[in-house]
Design a protein around this motif. Structure first.
Motif, PDB file in Angstrom:
ATOM      1  N   ALA A 274       0.837  -1.199   0.000  1.00  0.00           N
ATOM      2  CA  ALA A 274       0.000   0.000   0.000  1.00  0.00           C
ATOM      3  C   ALA A 274       0.873   1.251   0.000  1.00  0.00           C
ATOM      4  N   ASN A 275       0.492   2.197  -0.855  1.00  0.00           N
ATOM      5  CA  ASN A 275       1.178   3.492  -0.960  1.00  0.00           C
ATOM      6  C   ASN A 275       2.665   3.375  -1.282  1.00  0.00           C
ATOM      7  N   ALA A 276       3.025   2.285  -1.976  1.00  0.00           N
ATOM      8  CA  ALA A 276       4.414   2.123  -2.404  1.00  0.00           C
ATOM      9  C   ALA A 276       4.767   3.238  -3.387  1.00  0.00           C
ATOM     10  N   ALA A 277       6.017   3.637  -3.387  1.00  0.00           N
ATOM     11  CA  ALA A 277       6.478   4.642  -4.350  1.00  0.00           C
ATOM     12  C   ALA A 277       6.195   4.124  -5.753  1.00  0.00           C
ATOM     13  N   ASN A 278       5.609   4.980  -6.600  1.00  0.00           N
ATOM     14  CA  ASN A 278       5.186   4.504  -7.919  1.00  0.00           C
ATOM     15  C   ASN A 278       5.345   5.596  -8.963  1.00  0.00           C
ATOM     16  N   GLU A 279       5.292   5.206 -10.205  1.00  0.00           N
ATOM     17  CA  GLU A 279       5.348   6.164 -11.308  1.00  0.00           C
ATOM     18  C   GLU A 279       4.502   5.649 -12.464  1.00  0.00           C
TER      19      GLU A 279
END
Length: 398
Positions: A274-279
């Motif tokens: 959850a809410n992992a760094a993403n792009e």
């Protein structure tokens, strides 16, 4: 499709055996979600209003043909009684003297709940002798359990052949919704098919591409199709061994004139959390050390445009890892778009399957769809074009 409904039966003074699905979640002896109980009330109330006596047949858990006390339906009776607002007698068995006595003791305006049908080994074997024992208890048979209609069991298929049979209100509603979505739909028809694996949806894709104008493919399934096109999907969930199968599906869809809609951009992360760094990157630009966890905003815009042009949407499966934020974004946005078009009277939207119901409800879109089926396996088998024994038996009876 031709079957009788409650409106075709004279129920006055009759005992109606009603197959229902009250396989509800429990905690500490209490029902924690009575959605399935609420769903059977129109049928039970209509039988009572017509002067009939509703006798409910149902399964609970998987006792495998043995009496398992913790899987007794007795614990569900109070919740049915509270929802119905009328007394519900409970019988210790679904056949024999215990059942007959409970039915005889029920006064007009009361219902009866019989014990778990799966306590008998003959239930799941569709034993004609067990169906005959059940049939002795009633005058007519009503199937109101579409969710169990893909099972050829004594209480879902056998009974329909032993007594005059009809569909209950929930069954009727479900069959009408499905017919409107696939049997004789308003076109264009767009299907949304998501989920983790292509391998579990092969029959579904094959059947749908013959009936719909476009299929939006989402979830882990989309990664397999992207990989089959030679696109590197990094560490994403992907069935690389099904690349040939995916290419066959794409070729068959093209030959059928059915457009397969794959993501054009994707949301990637290095960890599934959850809410992992993403792009957000183009679909063909997933970094080698990342995994695709959702469709991107451009992909959602494409899906929204497909919905705008459609008259009918059939939905099974999420577009991303909807269980964890923010990878629910594509599923939520697409679902809310379909819901808004449905509310505006521009779209017929029908959805079903376990993950689908959870995803649509989480987004707040579920309540605005034309119809959301809670029948997981039966809904999927219907979409796959398979014959449902419980429905076929009603048609044969009619």
């Amino acid at each position: 499709m031709s079957y009788k409904t409650l409106d075709d039966l004279d129920l006055s003074g009759k005992t109606a055996l009603v197959r229902v699905d009250v396989n509800v979640p429990m905690k500490d002896g209490k029902v924690t979600d009575d959605t399935r109980i609420q769903a059977i009330l129109p049928t039970v109330k209509d039988i009572l209003a017509a002067g009939g006596k509703p006798v409910l047949l149902a399964h609970f858990g998987r006792p495998k043909g043995k009496v398992v006390p913790e899987m007794s339906l007795r614990v569900v009776a109070p919740a049915i009684e509270a929802a119905l607002g009328a007394p519900v007698k409970f019988a210790e068995d679904c056949i024999g003297d215990a059942a007959a006595s409970a039915i005889a003791a029920a006064a007009p305006g009361e219902a009866v709940l019989l014990e778990n049908t799966r306590f008998h080994a003959g239930e799941e074997k569709n034993d004609p002798a067990l169906a005959a024992e059940m049939a002795r208890l009633g005058d007519v048979y009503i199937n109101d359990a579409f969710s169990a209609a893909h099972r050829a069991h004594a209480s879902t298929e056998g009974l329909a052949r032993a007594l005059p049979a009809a569909a209950g209100r929930l069954m009727e509603k479900e069959l009408k919704a499905l017919a409107a979505a696939l049997s004789a739909p308003e076109r264009p028809v767009v299907a949304v098919v998501g989920g983790a694996k292509v391998s579990t949806k092969l029959d579904l894709l094959s059947n749908l591409m013959e009936k719909v104008d476009a299929i939006v493919i989402g979830g882990g399934m989309a990664n397999t199709f992207l990989a089959a096109r030679g696109i590197d999907v990094g560490k994403s969930l992907c069935e690389h061994d099904l690349a040939d199968t995916a290419r066959e599906i794409m070729a068959k869809a093209e030959a059928q004139g059915c457009e397969l809609v794959l993501p054009t951009d994707v949301v990637v992360a290095r960890e599934f959390a959850a809410n992992a760094a993403n792009e957000t990157v183009a679909a063909d630009a997933c970094p080698a050390d990342a995994m695709i966890l959702d469709a991107g905003p451009d992909s959602v815009a494409v899906v929204a445009a497909k919905f705008e042009a459609a008259k009918t949407v059939v939905w099974n499966g999420p577009l991303g890892a909807f269980e964890i934020e923010p990878f629910n974004a594509a599923t939520d946005a697409a679902a809310l778009k379909a819901a808004a078009l449905t509310e505006a009277g521009k779209l017929l939207s029908v959805a079903g399957g376990g993950d689908t119901v959870a995803a649509l409800n989480a987004s707040g879109a579920g309540a605005k769809f034309s119809y959301v089926s809670t029948a997981g396996g039966a809904f999927l088998e219907w979409l796959e074009g398979k014959t449902l024994p419980g429905v076929a038996a009603l048609e044969a009876s009619a």
